[in-house]
Design a protein around this motif. Structure first.
Motif, PDB file in Angstrom:
ATOM      1  N   ASP A  10       0.846  -1.184   0.000  1.00 59.91           N
ATOM      2  CA  ASP A  10       0.000   0.000   0.000  1.00 59.91           C
ATOM      3  C   ASP A  10       0.886   1.240   0.000  1.00 59.91           C
ATOM      4  O   ASP A  10       1.650   1.467   0.952  1.00 59.91           O
ATOM      5  CB  ASP A  10      -0.899  -0.014   1.248  1.00 59.91           C
ATOM      6  CG  ASP A  10      -1.904   1.131   1.247  1.00 59.91           C
ATOM      7  OD1 ASP A  10      -2.006   1.824   0.223  1.00 59.91           O
ATOM      8  OD2 ASP A  10      -2.598   1.311   2.264  1.00 59.91           O
ATOM      9  N   PRO A  11       0.835   2.066  -1.054  1.00 57.49           N
ATOM     10  CA  PRO A  11       1.718   3.237  -1.117  1.00 57.49           C
ATOM     11  C   PRO A  11       1.255   4.400  -0.254  1.00 57.49           C
ATOM     12  O   PRO A  11       1.943   5.421  -0.181  1.00 57.49           O
ATOM     13  CB  PRO A  11       1.674   3.623  -2.598  1.00 57.49           C
ATOM     14  CG  PRO A  11       0.337   3.162  -3.055  1.00 57.49           C
ATOM     15  CD  PRO A  11       0.021   1.919  -2.265  1.00 57.49           C
ATOM     16  N   TYR A  12       0.082   4.272   0.378  1.00 54.22           N
ATOM     17  CA  TYR A  12      -0.480   5.371   1.160  1.00 54.22           C
ATOM     18  C   TYR A  12      -0.470   5.023   2.643  1.00 54.22           C
ATOM     19  O   TYR A  12      -0.548   3.849   3.010  1.00 54.22           O
ATOM     20  CB  TYR A  12      -1.915   5.654   0.717  1.00 54.22           C
ATOM     21  CG  TYR A  12      -2.087   5.770  -0.768  1.00 54.22           C
ATOM     22  CD1 TYR A  12      -1.543   6.839  -1.475  1.00 54.22           C
ATOM     23  CD2 TYR A  12      -2.796   4.799  -1.474  1.00 54.22           C
ATOM     24  CE1 TYR A  12      -1.714   6.936  -2.839  1.00 54.22           C
ATOM     25  CE2 TYR A  12      -2.961   4.892  -2.849  1.00 54.22           C
ATOM     26  CZ  TYR A  12      -2.415   5.965  -3.528  1.00 54.22           C
ATOM     27  OH  TYR A  12      -2.570   6.060  -4.882  1.00 54.22           O
ATOM     28  N   PRO A  13      -0.428   6.026   3.508  1.00 54.81           N
ATOM     29  CA  PRO A  13      -0.559   5.759   4.946  1.00 54.81           C
ATOM     30  C   PRO A  13      -1.917   5.130   5.239  1.00 54.81           C
ATOM     31  O   PRO A  13      -2.947   5.607   4.754  1.00 54.81           O
ATOM     32  CB  PRO A  13      -0.454   7.164   5.575  1.00 54.81           C
ATOM     33  CG  PRO A  13       0.185   8.017   4.533  1.00 54.81           C
ATOM     34  CD  PRO A  13      -0.233   7.455   3.217  1.00 54.81           C
ATOM     35  N   SER A  14      -1.934   4.055   5.983  1.00 52.77           N
ATOM     36  CA  SER A  14      -3.186   3.345   6.265  1.00 52.77           C
ATOM     37  C   SER A  14      -3.771   3.792   7.589  1.00 52.77           C
ATOM     38  O   SER A  14      -3.107   3.754   8.624  1.00 52.77           O
ATOM     39  CB  SER A  14      -2.939   1.832   6.290  1.00 52.77           C
ATOM     40  OG  SER A  14      -2.598   1.370   5.006  1.00 52.77           O
ATOM     41  N   SER A  15      -5.025   4.231   7.537  1.00 53.01           N
ATOM     42  CA  SER A  15      -5.771   4.568   8.737  1.00 53.01           C
ATOM     43  C   SER A  15      -7.247   4.485   8.384  1.00 53.01           C
ATOM     44  O   SER A  15      -7.627   4.690   7.234  1.00 53.01           O
ATOM     45  CB  SER A  15      -5.430   5.980   9.234  1.00 53.01           C
ATOM     46  OG  SER A  15      -5.783   6.942   8.260  1.00 53.01           O
ATOM     47  N   GLN A  16      -8.072   4.184   9.357  1.00 47.66           N
ATOM     48  CA  GLN A  16      -9.501   4.036   9.094  1.00 47.66           C
ATOM     49  C   GLN A  16     -10.117   5.403   8.817  1.00 47.66           C
ATOM     50  O   GLN A  16     -10.103   6.279   9.680  1.00 47.66           O
ATOM     51  CB  GLN A  16     -10.195   3.394  10.293  1.00 47.66           C
ATOM     52  CG  GLN A  16     -11.673   3.096  10.064  1.00 47.66           C
ATOM     53  CD  GLN A  16     -11.889   2.055   8.983  1.00 47.66           C
ATOM     54  OE1 GLN A  16     -11.183   1.054   8.944  1.00 47.66           O
ATOM     55  NE2 GLN A  16     -12.843   2.288   8.105  1.00 47.66           N
ATOM     56  N   SER A  17     -10.629   5.616   7.614  1.00 44.46           N
ATOM     57  CA  SER A  17     -11.225   6.906   7.256  1.00 44.46           C
ATOM     58  C   SER A  17     -12.740   6.803   7.268  1.00 44.46           C
ATOM     59  O   SER A  17     -13.308   5.739   7.024  1.00 44.46           O
ATOM     60  CB  SER A  17     -10.733   7.368   5.879  1.00 44.46           C
ATOM     61  OG  SER A  17     -11.039   6.404   4.898  1.00 44.46           O
ATOM     62  N   ASP A  18     -13.386   7.913   7.551  1.00 45.21           N
ATOM     63  CA  ASP A  18     -14.841   7.973   7.472  1.00 45.21           C
ATOM     64  C   ASP A  18     -15.298   8.081   6.019  1.00 45.21           C
ATOM     65  O   ASP A  18     -16.208   7.386   5.580  1.00 45.21           O
ATOM     66  CB  ASP A  18     -15.364   9.175   8.270  1.00 45.21           C
ATOM     67  CG  ASP A  18     -15.089   9.043   9.755  1.00 45.21           C
ATOM     68  OD1 ASP A  18     -15.662   8.135  10.372  1.00 45.21           O
ATOM     69  OD2 ASP A  18     -14.301   9.839  10.276  1.00 45.21           O
ATOM     70  N   ILE A  19     -14.646   8.980   5.284  1.00 46.58           N
ATOM     71  CA  ILE A  19     -15.015   9.230   3.896  1.00 46.58           C
ATOM     72  C   ILE A  19     -13.764   9.179   3.035  1.00 46.58           C
ATOM     73  O   ILE A  19     -12.744   9.799   3.356  1.00 46.58           O
ATOM     74  CB  ILE A  19     -15.688  10.607   3.732  1.00 46.58           C
ATOM     75  CG1 ILE A  19     -16.961  10.701   4.581  1.00 46.58           C
ATOM     76  CG2 ILE A  19     -16.015  10.889   2.269  1.00 46.58           C
ATOM     77  CD1 ILE A  19     -17.567  12.101   4.599  1.00 46.58           C
ATOM     78  N   ALA A  20     -13.832   8.424   1.947  1.00 44.42           N
ATOM     79  CA  ALA A  20     -12.830   8.498   0.892  1.00 44.42           C
ATOM     80  C   ALA A  20     -13.487   9.171  -0.296  1.00 44.42           C
ATOM     81  O   ALA A  20     -14.684   8.987  -0.552  1.00 44.42           O
ATOM     82  CB  ALA A  20     -12.345   7.100   0.514  1.00 44.42           C
TER      83      ALA A  20
END
Length: 392
Positions: A10-20
């Motif tokens: 995964d090239p992006y920082p992983s965190s639980q988001s509410d909205i993508a």
């Protein structure tokens, strides 16, 4: 469809988001920002990430990419950027389907990029909302099947769209067009002329060749030559053109002949002011035609693109109109000159009629005013209410 490989890096920082979310153009950035701002004012703190423009970034949306990276138009132009765009979309699919699954994904316009992304995420149990219905009513009606598979809900900016979608079993809501709440019903053109430093009494044509370099390159010279022709027939006519600063503004200014320099102002931005100040508008097909309609302006719509792009796109439409005012009214209320039709002489003839025919002006003002009223709704609030359902 193959499931996402969970081991893919995964090239992006992983965190639980509410909205993508994924926004492809400045207009989408603005519309999405209205909804996000409304949500943030009435909700707890929200974690939002995605492909975002400057307005969304200013609201605190975490940018995985900037929306400018998606701003590519036309088949030929897209082909040149295709490897980069496909890699970006694959990375986002993996990120949101596996590593950082959001509560809802919002695809804002950009259907060629967003619909496949939405389809993939929906298959991985991520609700998907598409903001701004793809213009299937104008061309590529077969895309409605893709929309049905990809979208949990579609938020529409035109009043006739929900019925078309719902007939195919697609959940849809009409939120109005946010531009309709910005443009006033009544105004004084002289006020805008004073703001722009223009004469208050001479006839004025606003000339808008588009916002992208490719648009300006293809239609700009014909617009300039049309204005040269118009000046011969109407010696007191003046011109104003809004363009963003940069090389294409300089290029457009270089096309204006010395004989017209004294009566042609090229200003930075201020497209609404230019349209409000003018007696009529000559412009490239696009969102600006809708804005000119809301300003109640007679207009001539024109468009040119690379020959191959035109050949590939011309047979995909099934409506006889390309300009949004004509599409909304379902008639050729204003002239459209496309590709080889957009000659300087034809443009000049049509624009002179739009400037001088008072009966035509009054007819258009009545029709345009009614469409303006239909489009005016609290778009940001309605979009936020739709998204709130997925955040509970």
């Amino acid at each position: 469809m193959k499931s996402t490989d969970a081991t893919m890096m995964d090239p992006y920082p992983s965190s639980q988001s509410d909205i993508a979310l994924c926004v492809g153009e400045a207009s989408g950035d603005w519309i999405a920002a209205l909804a996000i701002e409304e949500l943030l004012s009435s909700s707890r703190a929200l974690d939002i990430e995605g492909i975002a423009g400057p307005k969304l970034r200013a609201l605190g949306v975490r940018p995985l990419h900037q929306s400018e990276e998606l701003s590519v138009r036309g088949y030929v132009e897209v082909l040149r950027h295709l490897p980069r765009l496909l890699k970006m979309r694959k990375n986002l699919m993996n990120h949101w389907a596996v590593h950082s699954k959001p509560k809802v994904f919002v695809g804002v316009d950009a259907p060629d990029f967003n619909l496949k992304l939405e389809h993939h995420l929906r298959e991985h149990n991520v609700p998907t909302v598409h903001l701004v219905c793809p213009s299937i009513w104008a061309w590529r009606m077969e895309r409605i099947h893709t929309i049905k598979a990809a979208c949990s809900q579609v938020l529409c900016v035109f009043p006739f769209e929900p019925e078309i979608l719902e007939q195919s079993g697609i959940r849809a809501s009409y939120i109005g067009h946010p531009m309709a709440s910005i443009i006033p019903d009544a105004y004084e053109p002289k006020t805008y002329r004073e703001k722009l430093g223009l004469s208050s009494h001479t006839p004025l044509l606003a000339v808008l060749p588009g916002s992208r370099g490719a648009e300006i390159k293809h239609i700009g010279p014909a617009f300039v030559q049309a204005c040269v022709e118009m000046k011969r027939h109407k010696p007191d006519l003046e011109f104003v053109t809004p363009l963003q600063p940069g090389p294409w503004k300089s290029k457009f200014e270089s096309w204006i002949p010395a004989a017209l320099k004294h009566c042609w102002r090229v200003v930075e931005g201020q497209s609404h002011e230019c349209m409000a100040a003018a007696n009529a508008v000559m412009l490239a097909s696009g969102t600006a035609t809708l804005e000119a309609m809301m300003w109640r302006k007679p207009m001539v719509i024109a468009y040119k693109m690379p020959w191959l792009s035109y050949r590939m796109m011309k047979d995909k439409g099934y409506m006889p109109y390309i300009g949004l005012p004509n599409i909304l009214l379902q008639e050729f209320a204003v002239p459209e000159l496309i590709q080889h039709q957009a000659t300087p002489q034809a443009l000049a003839n049509k624009a002179l009629f739009q400037l001088d025919n008072e009966t035509n002006r009054q007819r258009l003002e009545r029709k345009f005013a009614e469409q303006h009223r239909l489009l005016r709704r609290p778009s940001g609030q309605l979009a936020a209410q739709a998204l709130q359902e997925y955040l509970i």
